[in-house]
Design a protein around this motif. Sequence first.
Motif, PDB file in Angstrom:
ATOM      1  N   ILE A  86      -8.020   6.460   3.683  1.00 55.02           N
ATOM      2  CA  ILE A  86      -7.073   7.726   3.795  1.00 55.02           C
ATOM      3  C   ILE A  86      -8.129   9.001   3.506  1.00 55.02           C
ATOM      4  CG2 ILE A  86      -4.999   6.507   3.344  1.00 55.02           C
ATOM      5  CD1 ILE A  86      -5.417   8.150   0.299  1.00 55.02           C
ATOM      6  N   ALA A  87      -7.727  10.291   3.888  1.00 62.59           N
ATOM      7  CA  ALA A  87      -8.254  11.482   3.759  1.00 62.59           C
ATOM      8  C   ALA A  87      -8.338  11.735   2.049  1.00 62.59           C
ATOM      9  CB  ALA A  87      -7.895  12.504   4.526  1.00 62.59           C
ATOM     10  N   TYR A  88      -9.209  12.375   1.714  1.00 59.04           N
ATOM     11  CA  TYR A  88      -9.237  12.760   0.246  1.00 59.04           C
ATOM     12  C   TYR A  88      -8.099  13.610  -0.032  1.00 59.04           C
ATOM     13  CZ  TYR A  88     -13.420  10.855  -1.448  1.00 59.04           C
ATOM     14  OH  TYR A  88     -14.491   9.835  -1.593  1.00 59.04           O
ATOM     15  N   GLU A  89      -7.730  14.445   0.637  1.00 53.61           N
ATOM     16  CA  GLU A  89      -6.235  15.294   0.602  1.00 53.61           C
ATOM     17  C   GLU A  89      -5.020  14.745   0.522  1.00 53.61           C
ATOM     18  OE1 GLU A  89      -8.516  15.579   3.186  1.00 53.61           O
ATOM     19  OE2 GLU A  89      -9.751  17.225   2.572  1.00 53.61           O
ATOM     20  N   ASP A  90      -5.003  13.317   0.892  1.00 48.94           N
ATOM     21  CA  ASP A  90      -3.721  12.621   0.899  1.00 48.94           C
ATOM     22  C   ASP A  90      -3.371  12.047  -0.512  1.00 48.94           C
ATOM     23  OD1 ASP A  90      -3.169  12.963   3.685  1.00 48.94           O
ATOM     24  OD2 ASP A  90      -4.587  11.478   4.217  1.00 48.94           O
ATOM     25  N   SER A  91      -2.354  11.702  -0.716  1.00 47.87           N
ATOM     26  CA  SER A  91      -1.954  11.253  -2.022  1.00 47.87           C
ATOM     27  C   SER A  91      -2.036   9.513  -2.246  1.00 47.87           C
ATOM     28  CB  SER A  91      -0.518  11.341  -1.941  1.00 47.87           C
ATOM     29  OG  SER A  91       0.180  10.656  -3.225  1.00 47.87           O
ATOM     30  N   ILE A  92      -2.817   9.230  -3.031  1.00 46.06           N
ATOM     31  CA  ILE A  92      -3.212   7.989  -3.486  1.00 46.06           C
ATOM     32  C   ILE A  92      -1.917   7.046  -3.676  1.00 46.06           C
ATOM     33  CG2 ILE A  92      -4.455   6.206  -4.969  1.00 46.06           C
ATOM     34  CD1 ILE A  92      -6.596   8.342  -5.160  1.00 46.06           C
ATOM     35  N   GLU A  93      -1.007   7.745  -4.519  1.00 46.08           N
ATOM     36  CA  GLU A  93       0.205   6.962  -4.715  1.00 46.08           C
ATOM     37  C   GLU A  93       1.048   6.571  -3.548  1.00 46.08           C
ATOM     38  OE1 GLU A  93      -0.903   9.595  -6.262  1.00 46.08           O
ATOM     39  OE2 GLU A  93      -1.401   8.853  -8.420  1.00 46.08           O
ATOM     40  N   GLN A  94       1.219   7.545  -2.783  1.00 48.02           N
ATOM     41  CA  GLN A  94       2.022   7.278  -1.397  1.00 48.02           C
ATOM     42  C   GLN A  94       1.311   6.298  -0.574  1.00 48.02           C
ATOM     43  OE1 GLN A  94       2.319  10.903   1.127  1.00 48.02           O
ATOM     44  NE2 GLN A  94       3.894  10.121   2.304  1.00 48.02           N
ATOM     45  N   ALA A  95       0.028   6.298  -0.536  1.00 48.23           N
ATOM     46  CA  ALA A  95      -0.474   5.527   0.544  1.00 48.23           C
ATOM     47  C   ALA A  95      -0.445   4.166  -0.255  1.00 48.23           C
ATOM     48  CB  ALA A  95      -1.962   5.856   0.704  1.00 48.23           C
ATOM     49  N   GLN A  96      -0.551   3.992  -1.538  1.00 50.20           N
ATOM     50  CA  GLN A  96      -0.417   2.648  -1.842  1.00 50.20           C
ATOM     51  C   GLN A  96       1.052   2.051  -1.761  1.00 50.20           C
ATOM     52  OE1 GLN A  96      -2.682   1.665  -5.348  1.00 50.20           O
ATOM     53  NE2 GLN A  96      -1.401  -0.102  -6.068  1.00 50.20           N
ATOM     54  N   GLU A  97       1.867   3.024  -1.989  1.00 50.10           N
ATOM     55  CA  GLU A  97       3.324   2.415  -1.875  1.00 50.10           C
ATOM     56  C   GLU A  97       3.381   2.130  -0.334  1.00 50.10           C
ATOM     57  OE1 GLU A  97       7.980   4.534  -2.251  1.00 50.10           O
ATOM     58  OE2 GLU A  97       5.991   5.440  -2.834  1.00 50.10           O
ATOM     59  N   VAL A  98       3.134   2.638   0.468  1.00 42.64           N
ATOM     60  CA  VAL A  98       3.200   2.418   2.202  1.00 42.64           C
ATOM     61  C   VAL A  98       2.817   1.017   2.438  1.00 42.64           C
ATOM     62  CG1 VAL A  98       2.626   3.143   4.427  1.00 42.64           C
ATOM     63  CG2 VAL A  98       3.715   4.933   2.737  1.00 42.64           C
ATOM     64  N   LEU A  99       1.331   0.839   1.983  1.00 39.17           N
ATOM     65  CA  LEU A  99       0.654  -0.249   2.270  1.00 39.17           C
ATOM     66  C   LEU A  99       1.227  -1.262   1.521  1.00 39.17           C
ATOM     67  CD1 LEU A  99      -2.967   0.904   1.533  1.00 39.17           C
ATOM     68  CD2 LEU A  99      -2.136   0.397   3.560  1.00 39.17           C
ATOM     69  N   GLU A 100       1.671  -1.275   0.372  1.00 42.91           N
ATOM     70  CA  GLU A 100       2.324  -2.551  -0.551  1.00 42.91           C
ATOM     71  C   GLU A 100       3.992  -2.793   0.263  1.00 42.91           C
ATOM     72  OE1 GLU A 100       2.998  -0.898  -4.264  1.00 42.91           O
ATOM     73  OE2 GLU A 100       1.149  -1.675  -4.960  1.00 42.91           O
ATOM     74  N   GLN A 101       4.641  -1.651   0.859  1.00 39.69           N
ATOM     75  CA  GLN A 101       5.607  -2.009   1.731  1.00 39.69           C
ATOM     76  C   GLN A 101       5.380  -2.810   2.908  1.00 39.69           C
ATOM     77  OE1 GLN A 101       7.573   1.724   2.039  1.00 39.69           O
ATOM     78  NE2 GLN A 101       8.265   2.001  -0.027  1.00 39.69           N
ATOM     79  N   VAL A 102       4.422  -2.565   3.664  1.00 37.17           N
ATOM     80  CA  VAL A 102       4.144  -3.056   4.823  1.00 37.17           C
ATOM     81  C   VAL A 102       3.701  -4.556   4.631  1.00 37.17           C
ATOM     82  CG1 VAL A 102       2.387  -3.096   6.843  1.00 37.17           C
ATOM     83  CG2 VAL A 102       3.512  -0.787   6.126  1.00 37.17           C
ATOM     84  N   VAL A 103       2.751  -4.705   3.623  1.00 42.73           N
ATOM     85  CA  VAL A 103       2.357  -5.866   3.250  1.00 42.73           C
ATOM     86  C   VAL A 103       3.533  -7.108   3.047  1.00 42.73           C
ATOM     87  CG1 VAL A 103       1.016  -7.427   1.729  1.00 42.73           C
ATOM     88  CG2 VAL A 103       0.117  -5.218   2.866  1.00 42.73           C
ATOM     89  N   THR A 104       4.339  -6.487   2.044  1.00 41.92           N
ATOM     90  CA  THR A 104       5.489  -7.680   1.663  1.00 41.92           C
ATOM     91  C   THR A 104       6.430  -7.694   2.466  1.00 41.92           C
ATOM     92  OG1 THR A 104       6.346  -5.274   0.467  1.00 41.92           O
ATOM     93  CG2 THR A 104       5.062  -6.755  -0.781  1.00 41.92           C
ATOM     94  N   ALA A 105       6.689  -6.772   3.339  1.00 39.90           N
ATOM     95  CA  ALA A 105       7.644  -6.875   4.621  1.00 39.90           C
ATOM     96  C   ALA A 105       7.124  -7.654   5.571  1.00 39.90           C
ATOM     97  CB  ALA A 105       8.160  -5.498   4.875  1.00 39.90           C
ATOM     98  N   HIS A 106       6.139  -8.175   5.749  1.00 42.27           N
ATOM     99  CA  HIS A 106       5.716  -9.241   6.625  1.00 42.27           C
ATOM    100  C   HIS A 106       6.044 -10.596   6.419  1.00 42.27           C
ATOM    101  CE1 HIS A 106       3.137 -11.239   9.752  1.00 42.27           C
ATOM    102  NE2 HIS A 106       2.829 -10.054  10.122  1.00 42.27           N
ATOM    103  N   PRO A 107       6.756 -11.313   7.149  1.00 41.63           N
ATOM    104  CA  PRO A 107       7.508 -12.591   6.966  1.00 41.63           C
ATOM    105  C   PRO A 107       6.553 -13.801   6.774  1.00 41.63           C
ATOM    106  CG  PRO A 107       7.688 -11.968   9.358  1.00 41.63           C
ATOM    107  CD  PRO A 107       7.329 -10.966   8.516  1.00 41.63           C
ATOM    108  N   LEU A 108       5.128 -13.537   7.177  1.00 39.69           N
ATOM    109  CA  LEU A 108       4.292 -14.611   7.066  1.00 39.69           C
ATOM    110  C   LEU A 108       3.332 -14.416   5.793  1.00 39.69           C
ATOM    111  CD1 LEU A 108       3.219 -14.921  10.924  1.00 39.69           C
ATOM    112  CD2 LEU A 108       4.697 -16.220   9.501  1.00 39.69           C
ATOM    113  N   VAL A 109       3.403 -13.425   5.208  1.00 46.21           N
ATOM    114  CA  VAL A 109       2.579 -13.315   3.998  1.00 46.21           C
ATOM    115  C   VAL A 109       3.321 -13.827   2.729  1.00 46.21           C
ATOM    116  CG1 VAL A 109       1.889 -11.553   2.144  1.00 46.21           C
ATOM    117  CG2 VAL A 109       1.901 -10.977   4.529  1.00 46.21           C
ATOM    118  N   LEU A 110       2.619 -14.579   2.044  1.00 42.06           N
ATOM    119  CA  LEU A 110       2.875 -15.731   1.020  1.00 42.06           C
ATOM    120  C   LEU A 110       3.222 -14.462  -0.226  1.00 42.06           C
ATOM    121  CD1 LEU A 110       0.367 -18.633   1.332  1.00 42.06           C
ATOM    122  CD2 LEU A 110       2.774 -18.351   2.158  1.00 42.06           C
ATOM    123  N   ARG A 111       4.223 -14.991  -1.141  1.00 43.67           N
ATOM    124  CA  ARG A 111       4.392 -14.401  -2.138  1.00 43.67           C
ATOM    125  C   ARG A 111       3.807 -14.719  -3.433  1.00 43.67           C
ATOM    126  NH1 ARG A 111       5.876 -12.059   1.216  1.00 43.67           N
ATOM    127  NH2 ARG A 111       7.845 -11.332   2.006  1.00 43.67           N
TER     128      ARG A 111
END
Length: 240
Positions: free
Chosen positions: A123-148
């Motif tokens: 991500i760009a240096y101007e973007d929010s790290i917290e927001q990017a991490q939250e988006v990434l975690e949501q995408v990953v955990t929402a995938h049905p084939l990713v193990l818990r």
Amino acid sequence: AMVAYWVVLSMGLLVVLSGLGIDISPVFALIGGASFILAFALQDTLGNLAAGLMIMINRPFDEGDYVDVGGVAGTVKSVSIVSTTVATPDNQVIIIPNSKVWGNVITNVTTSQTRRVDLVFGIAYEDSIEQAQEVLEQVVTAHPLVLRDPAPVVRVNELADSSVNFVVRPWVKGGDYWTVYWDLTRQVKEAFDVAGISIPYPQQQVHFREGSTARTRVSPPSETQSRGETAVAALEEGRD
């Protein structure tokens, strides 16, 4: 059976000749020389035979396993005493001498039931790290084939030249590896677009001490750019 027959017959003939007082030393010298030449000519074949026996005894892979052996990656179709046959993902059939297989590092991808998918997103240096991490975690955990379990890992890993890089490491079943890899790559890009998070491409500023005209040059695509985008180099010139 025929080989044994001729060997016994030859030995018997030599014994008879020796009993008759005939010097058979030249015959033994000839046999020794021929054996040396034959062994030298067949050294690769003998090496493949020995390697084939080691593969069959240790069984580092079985038919149907996806492996990387001798610089070739693919599915094992068959294993013989002298060679291993591998089919690549684009359906090329490659026959590898067993000496090349046993003498190299063997990577068996399908031995374990689970695999870790390793992805990197910047991500760009101007973007929010917290927001990017939250988006990434949501995408990953929402995938049905990713193990818990084990839980996926999303962390800031590098402050690179043009981006802040995250590593995304979910665990999946072996057969789901590429499906998850491709899905997450696309879904993260789409989620970043919705959230207004940019994925920067490499940029470089070069300052010259001589010259008075400022100009901007658009560089052609570089082979080292991971996303195949055009790099923009801003060249600022001016006198100190």
